[in-house]
Design an enzyme around this catalytic site. Sequence first.
Site, PDB file in Angstrom:
ATOM      1  N   LYS A  38     -11.553  -0.107   6.721  1.00  0.00           N
ATOM      2  CA  LYS A  38     -10.305   0.022   7.469  1.00  0.00           C
ATOM      3  C   LYS A  38     -10.635   0.598   8.845  1.00  0.00           C
ATOM      4  O   LYS A  38     -11.316   1.630   8.936  1.00  0.00           O
ATOM      5  CB  LYS A  38      -9.364   0.954   6.702  1.00  0.00           C
ATOM      6  CG  LYS A  38      -8.093   1.356   7.440  1.00  0.00           C
ATOM      7  CD  LYS A  38      -7.284   2.301   6.556  1.00  0.00           C
ATOM      8  CE  LYS A  38      -6.036   2.800   7.255  1.00  0.00           C
ATOM      9  NZ  LYS A  38      -5.194   3.630   6.375  1.00  0.00           N
ATOM     10  N   GLU A  45       0.870  -1.165   0.000  1.00  0.00           N
ATOM     11  CA  GLU A  45       0.000   0.000   0.000  1.00  0.00           C
ATOM     12  C   GLU A  45       0.910   1.218   0.000  1.00  0.00           C
ATOM     13  O   GLU A  45       1.499   1.564   1.018  1.00  0.00           O
ATOM     14  CB  GLU A  45      -0.907   0.012   1.230  1.00  0.00           C
ATOM     15  CG  GLU A  45      -1.777   1.245   1.337  1.00  0.00           C
ATOM     16  CD  GLU A  45      -2.474   1.373   2.680  1.00  0.00           C
ATOM     17  OE1 GLU A  45      -2.613   2.507   3.184  1.00  0.00           O
ATOM     18  OE2 GLU A  45      -2.882   0.330   3.243  1.00  0.00           O
ATOM     19  N   ARG A  85       1.500  10.174   0.950  1.00  0.00           N
ATOM     20  CA  ARG A  85       1.912  11.117   1.991  1.00  0.00           C
ATOM     21  C   ARG A  85       3.131  11.926   1.581  1.00  0.00           C
ATOM     22  O   ARG A  85       3.570  12.802   2.321  1.00  0.00           O
ATOM     23  CB  ARG A  85       2.252  10.368   3.291  1.00  0.00           C
ATOM     24  CG  ARG A  85       1.113   9.548   3.864  1.00  0.00           C
ATOM     25  CD  ARG A  85       1.549   8.882   5.151  1.00  0.00           C
ATOM     26  NE  ARG A  85       0.626   7.856   5.590  1.00  0.00           N
ATOM     27  CZ  ARG A  85       0.841   7.034   6.610  1.00  0.00           C
ATOM     28  NH1 ARG A  85       1.961   7.150   7.314  1.00  0.00           N
ATOM     29  NH2 ARG A  85      -0.050   6.111   6.939  1.00  0.00           N
TER      30      ARG A  85
END
Length: 214
Positions: free
Chosen positions: A127, A40, A44
């Site tokens: 999630k 993943e 960021r």
Amino acid sequence: MSATDVLGGHRIVPVVVLDDPARADALGAALVEGGLPVAEATFRTPGAAAVLRRLAENADLVVGAGTVLTDRQVDEALEAGARFVVSPGLSAAVVRRCQDAGVPVVPGVATPTEVMQALDLGLDTVKFFPAEANGGLPTIKALAAAFPQVRFMPTGGITAESAPAYLAHPAVAAVGGSWMVAGDLLAAGRWDEVAARCAASTRLYHPTLEGAPA
């Protein structure tokens, strides 16, 4: 196809924070060597899309985009080759853009209200984030009792030591973690250690593998 289908039975998702595309090839090779060919790549850092693209060029890897906050980022992630999308929160715009594109999406939730909103959007896998800060496994157990049709992918503060307890719960589809792709390992290019930690991680949910803890 659901997110769990895309993961192909792998129940730990390495959460990668990397800003140097030049290191992506070596990272991908280490994940594959360690038997955990999943990543993943989080949005960021400024170079996140380029890192995702390089990882996605490895045909042995299943690569998704993480920390996706807007529908525009969904488009950017899919253009780069993401096969699934993960978000820290629940954005209807993000979910719908992924659904329109036919790509699995796993939005972040932390409360019963958010779980219900995810159900309203037609989702059954979410999630749980940030997992440890929001009560960890006890909170998941409570949510799972109220929403037995939902499966959770907890992420946030989970370690190699705490992951087995999460993975043992039937409501947990997979966990996200960064201990096998820690920033200091990536910065130092310690790819052998990344591969070793990936191999150890797979034994957390395949206890019959050679070398697994008794």
